[in-house]
Write a protein that holds these residues in place. Structure first.
Motif, short mmCIF file in Angstrom:
data_model
loop_
_atom_site.label_atom_id
_atom_site.label_comp_id
_atom_site.label_asym_id
_atom_site.label_seq_id
_atom_site.Cartn_x
_atom_site.Cartn_y
_atom_site.Cartn_z
N LEU A 85 65.76 36.74 53.89
CA LEU A 85 65.16 36.28 52.64
C LEU A 85 63.82 36.97 52.38
CD1 LEU A 85 65.96 32.48 53.02
CD2 LEU A 85 66.95 34.01 51.30
N MET A 86 63.06 37.20 53.45
CA MET A 86 61.78 37.88 53.30
C MET A 86 61.99 39.32 52.85
SD MET A 86 58.59 36.95 53.70
CE MET A 86 56.94 37.51 54.08
N LEU A 87 62.98 39.98 53.42
CA LEU A 87 63.29 41.35 52.99
C LEU A 87 63.67 41.37 51.52
CD1 LEU A 87 63.92 44.35 53.44
CD2 LEU A 87 66.19 43.65 54.27
N LYS A 88 64.51 40.44 51.10
CA LYS A 88 64.94 40.39 49.70
C LYS A 88 63.76 40.11 48.78
CE LYS A 88 68.03 40.28 46.35
NZ LYS A 88 68.71 41.50 45.89
N ASP B 107 58.93 58.48 63.03
CA ASP B 107 60.02 59.35 62.57
C ASP B 107 61.02 58.50 61.78
OD1 ASP B 107 62.02 61.17 62.17
OD2 ASP B 107 62.25 61.75 64.27
N THR B 108 60.72 58.27 60.51
CA THR B 108 61.55 57.41 59.67
C THR B 108 62.93 58.02 59.43
OG1 THR B 108 59.60 56.52 58.56
CG2 THR B 108 61.71 56.29 57.42
N THR B 109 62.99 59.32 59.21
CA THR B 109 64.27 59.98 58.89
C THR B 109 65.29 59.78 60.00
OG1 THR B 109 63.12 61.65 57.56
CG2 THR B 109 65.36 62.16 58.30
N ASN B 110 64.89 60.08 61.24
CA ASN B 110 65.82 59.92 62.36
C ASN B 110 66.10 58.44 62.64
OD1 ASN B 110 66.61 62.53 63.15
ND2 ASN B 110 64.62 62.88 64.10
N ALA B 111 65.12 57.58 62.36
CA ALA B 111 65.34 56.15 62.57
C ALA B 111 66.46 55.65 61.66
CB ALA B 111 64.06 55.37 62.31
N VAL B 112 66.41 56.02 60.39
CA VAL B 112 67.44 55.61 59.44
C VAL B 112 68.79 56.19 59.85
CG1 VAL B 112 68.25 55.80 57.05
CG2 VAL B 112 65.85 55.28 57.53
N ALA B 113 68.78 57.43 60.30
CA ALA B 113 70.03 58.07 60.72
C ALA B 113 70.65 57.33 61.91
CB ALA B 113 69.77 59.53 61.09
N GLY C 33 67.12 48.14 56.34
CA GLY C 33 66.64 47.69 55.05
C GLY C 33 65.12 47.69 54.99
N GLU C 34 64.48 47.19 56.05
CA GLU C 34 63.01 47.16 56.09
C GLU C 34 62.44 48.57 56.10
OE1 GLU C 34 62.54 42.97 58.62
OE2 GLU C 34 62.55 44.90 59.67
N THR C 35 63.10 49.47 56.84
CA THR C 35 62.62 50.85 56.93
C THR C 35 62.77 51.57 55.60
OG1 THR C 35 63.25 50.90 59.28
CG2 THR C 35 62.87 53.02 58.21
N LEU C 36 63.91 51.38 54.95
CA LEU C 36 64.13 52.01 53.64
C LEU C 36 63.13 51.48 52.61
CD1 LEU C 36 68.04 51.94 53.60
CD2 LEU C 36 66.62 54.01 53.61
N LEU C 37 62.84 50.19 52.66
CA LEU C 37 61.89 49.62 51.72
C LEU C 37 60.51 50.25 51.89
CD1 LEU C 37 61.05 47.57 49.57
CD2 LEU C 37 60.73 45.89 51.42
N LYS C 38 60.06 50.39 53.14
CA LYS C 38 58.76 51.01 53.40
C LYS C 38 58.73 52.47 52.93
CE LYS C 38 57.56 48.08 57.34
NZ LYS C 38 57.35 48.02 58.81
N ARG D 54 59.96 42.24 44.76
CA ARG D 54 58.56 42.50 44.40
C ARG D 54 58.34 43.99 44.16
NH1 ARG D 54 53.09 41.34 48.07
NH2 ARG D 54 51.59 41.90 46.42
N ALA D 55 58.89 44.83 45.04
CA ALA D 55 58.74 46.28 44.89
C ALA D 55 59.40 46.78 43.61
CB ALA D 55 59.31 46.98 46.11
N LYS D 56 60.47 46.10 43.21
CA LYS D 56 61.17 46.49 41.98
C LYS D 56 60.48 45.96 40.73
CE LYS D 56 65.68 45.79 42.23
NZ LYS D 56 66.93 45.11 42.63
#
Length: 288
Positions: free
Chosen positions: A199-202, A143-149, A169-174, A207-209
């Protein structure tokens, strides 16, 4: 003997009193032997001591110690059972509920984890840790939506909650929300510029961008922070290969494989890498 007791006012000890005193002494011996064993890493012996003590007398402190020993001995269901009994006796004990949530997370029982978090939040709606853990339970259920909330609520309750910013940040990236994820990464980099996880998240966001050079720059920083990070080598190798640096990419991928798998084809190398990674993370008291 009875004459002296009569003369000096003493009383002969009753058998039941002596039995009770002996039991109390034995209980205390088991308790303190168990605590010493727990502190010295003798978890199996500690479990035997605490289990025997509970057979003599139900005691919440002993159950607490037993839960700790079971966690360290990787007996998670048994630890959860002890914590559940404590929670039943002390339904307002938020710290016990939070520990139950953590044990349930290690067991990958996200339903039990969410239940413990919900009870803690009912007791204290402003508890940021319970809110953060509830978000992790949501992620366990997909449940990504509620997790972010819930993570957004957690950082609202505790503005310096680094772990919550990182997980969000990791959840939003995924979820493909790179711009929002980048905001969390940049915020964390201001306070934790050398954190391996930040640093890994960044690096992954860049990379995603599609920013290969920036991604490689941050993967370099991850590897500087922890030269045993196999994921950083693997992902940097993929980016290098995509940009035409085939030799550099293959070198990285080969090194990642060496860190992940032993030369004999077993996971021995991966175990070593994991232990080293854990040691590096333990240096950071925030766990990020």
């Amino acid at each position: 003997m009875n004459i002296f007791k009569a003369l000096f006012g003493g009383k002969e000890e009753k058998p039941e009193d002596k039995k009770r005193a002996d039991e109390e002494r034995d209980f205390d011996v088991l308790k303190y032997d168990g605590v010493r064993a727990l502190r010295s890493g003798q978890h199996d012996y500690a479990i035997r001591c605490f289990t025997h003590a509970l057979q003599m007398k139900d005691d919440l402190e002993i159950r607490d110690y037993l839960s700790q020993a079971c966690i360290r001995a990787d007996m998670l269901p048994e630890a959860f059972e002890q914590l559940l009994k404590i929670a039943e006796a002390q339904p307002d004990n938020i710290q016990v509920l939070i520990r139950m949530a953590n044990v349930a997370y290690m067991m990958e029982d996200y339903t039990a984890m969410a239940d413990a978090c919900e009870k803690a939040i009912v007791l204290d709606a402003a508890n940021a840790e319970a809110t953060y853990l509830y978000a992790k339970a949501c992620l366990g259920h997909g449940d990504t939506t509620n997790a972010v909330a819930m993570l957004t609520k957690a950082v609202g309750l505790k503005p310096d909650y680094a772990e919550a910013y990182l997980l969000r940040g990791e959840t939003l990236l995924k979820a493909g929300e790179t711009a929002e994820a980048d905001e969390d990464a940049d915020r964390l980099l201001k306070d934790y510029p050398e954190s391996e996880d930040v640093l890994m998240l960044k690096a992954r966001i860049e990379r995603a961008k599609g920013n290969a050079d920036e991604a490689i720059l941050y993967y370099n920083k991850v590897i500087d922070a922890n030269p045993f990070n196999a994921e950083a080598y693997r992902e940097r190798g993929e980016v290098r290969t995509d940009t035409g640096d085939t030799d550099g990419g293959q070198d990285d991928l080969r090194h990642a494989a060496e860190l992940t798998v032993g030369q004999d084809g077993t996971a021995e190398g991966g175990d070593v890498a994991s232990k080293v990674n854990e040691a590096y993370k333990n240096v950071n008291p925030l766990g990020i």
